[in-house]
Motif scaffolding. Structure first.
Motif, PDB file in Angstrom:
ATOM      1  N   GLU A   1      39.398  38.234  47.345  1.00 46.55           N
ATOM      2  CA  GLU A   1      38.129  38.939  47.499  1.00 46.55           C
ATOM      3  C   GLU A   1      37.135  38.427  46.469  1.00 46.55           C
ATOM      4  O   GLU A   1      37.516  37.860  45.454  1.00 46.55           O
ATOM      5  CB  GLU A   1      38.345  40.443  47.330  1.00 46.55           C
ATOM      6  CG  GLU A   1      39.139  41.073  48.455  1.00 46.55           C
ATOM      7  CD  GLU A   1      38.423  41.045  49.789  1.00 46.55           C
ATOM      8  OE1 GLU A   1      37.189  41.248  49.830  1.00 46.55           O
ATOM      9  OE2 GLU A   1      39.091  40.819  50.797  1.00 46.55           O
ATOM     10  N   GLU A   2      35.873  38.678  46.700  1.00 45.83           N
ATOM     11  CA  GLU A   2      34.815  38.202  45.808  1.00 45.83           C
ATOM     12  C   GLU A   2      34.774  38.933  44.473  1.00 45.83           C
ATOM     13  O   GLU A   2      34.612  38.338  43.438  1.00 45.83           O
ATOM     14  CB  GLU A   2      33.453  38.321  46.500  1.00 45.83           C
ATOM     15  CG  GLU A   2      33.269  37.358  47.653  1.00 45.83           C
ATOM     16  CD  GLU A   2      33.341  35.899  47.228  1.00 45.83           C
ATOM     17  OE1 GLU A   2      32.724  35.529  46.205  1.00 45.83           O
ATOM     18  OE2 GLU A   2      33.997  35.124  47.930  1.00 45.83           O
ATOM     19  N   GLY A   3      34.913  40.236  44.495  1.00 42.30           N
ATOM     20  CA  GLY A   3      34.764  41.024  43.278  1.00 42.30           C
ATOM     21  C   GLY A   3      35.988  40.969  42.386  1.00 42.30           C
ATOM     22  O   GLY A   3      37.116  41.033  42.868  1.00 42.30           O
ATOM     23  N   PRO A   4      35.786  40.855  41.070  1.00 38.14           N
ATOM     24  CA  PRO A   4      36.911  40.853  40.139  1.00 38.14           C
ATOM     25  C   PRO A   4      37.740  42.132  40.250  1.00 38.14           C
ATOM     26  O   PRO A   4      37.189  43.227  40.330  1.00 38.14           O
ATOM     27  CB  PRO A   4      36.259  40.761  38.759  1.00 38.14           C
ATOM     28  CG  PRO A   4      34.886  40.259  39.006  1.00 38.14           C
ATOM     29  CD  PRO A   4      34.503  40.725  40.380  1.00 38.14           C
ATOM     30  N   GLY A   5      39.052  41.979  40.288  1.00 34.55           N
ATOM     31  CA  GLY A   5      39.949  43.116  40.330  1.00 34.55           C
ATOM     32  C   GLY A   5      40.129  43.740  41.695  1.00 34.55           C
ATOM     33  O   GLY A   5      40.806  44.760  41.832  1.00 34.55           O
ATOM     34  N   ALA A   6      39.556  43.137  42.730  1.00 36.51           N
ATOM     35  CA  ALA A   6      39.679  43.671  44.088  1.00 36.51           C
ATOM     36  C   ALA A   6      40.968  43.177  44.741  1.00 36.51           C
ATOM     37  O   ALA A   6      41.385  42.042  44.523  1.00 36.51           O
ATOM     38  CB  ALA A   6      38.479  43.247  44.936  1.00 36.51           C
ATOM     39  N   GLU A   7      41.584  44.044  45.523  1.00 33.87           N
ATOM     40  CA  GLU A   7      42.778  43.659  46.276  1.00 33.87           C
ATOM     41  C   GLU A   7      42.379  42.618  47.336  1.00 33.87           C
ATOM     42  O   GLU A   7      41.363  42.786  48.009  1.00 33.87           O
ATOM     43  CB  GLU A   7      43.400  44.869  46.984  1.00 33.87           C
ATOM     44  CG  GLU A   7      44.110  45.834  46.075  1.00 33.87           C
ATOM     45  CD  GLU A   7      45.468  45.336  45.605  1.00 33.87           C
ATOM     46  OE1 GLU A   7      46.056  44.435  46.241  1.00 33.87           O
ATOM     47  OE2 GLU A   7      45.950  45.856  44.583  1.00 33.87           O
TER      48      GLU A   7
END
Length: 167
Positions: free
Chosen positions: A79-85
């Motif tokens: 995924e694009e966002g840091p820490g996203a599954e």
């Protein structure tokens, strides 16, 4: 049905510790932990030595040095966002398993690291295969939030296998 793990042994030393059974156990545990089915997926694990993994590391990462494990996902799931599954892959149609990708693991580096850390070799290999499978499924450790998420999964999965927290 094709097996979950296809193991390619390029270094005969991998026969002793049973890379194929360790890989199958680790990969299965990852799928179970992430709520993915045990069928419909395949992956390939190549057991090699430092010389071979150095060539692969140079070719694919521009780093002409040995490393413990490399992975090549079949599909980008992160995924694009840091820490996203990451997105969850869908298993292949009946009779046509979907390849998660390929993993290469170096006997020499794994042995050195296990001995230096005072860990059983099989536990370290299991950790590295879990790590590699998570990479195939879109997890990474590029930034702190992603690393925290990936390590959380690794620790939980390894605990189900009776392997101590590697961190």
């Amino acid at each position: 049905m094709e097996p979950l793990v296809d193991c390619v042994i390029e270094d005969a030393r991998w026969e002793g510790p049973g890379l194929e059974s360790l890989s199958l156990r680790a990969a299965s545990a990852v799928l179970v932990a992430l709520g993915l089915p045990q069928s419909g997926f395949t992956l390939c694990v190549m057991g090699c030595d430092d010389a071979r993994i150095s060539v692969l590391n140079a070719e694919f990462r521009g780093k002409p040095a040995p490393t413990n494990v490399l992975s090549w996902p079949s599909e980008e799931l992160s995924e694009e966002g840091p820490g996203a599954e990451p997105a969850r892959p869908l298993p292949g149609e009946a009779g046509e398993p979907w390849s998660l990708g390929d993993i290469a693991i170096s006997f020499d580096t794994c042995l050195r690291e296990a001995e230096a850390a005072g860990k059983p070799f099989a536990d370290h290999v299991t950790h590295l295969v879990v790590h590699g499978v998570l990479h195939l499924l879109g997890y990474d450790h590029i930034d702190d939030a992603d690393a925290e998420l990936m390590e959380k999964h690794e620790v939980a999965i390894l605990a189900t296998l009776g392997v101590d927290d590697p961190y």
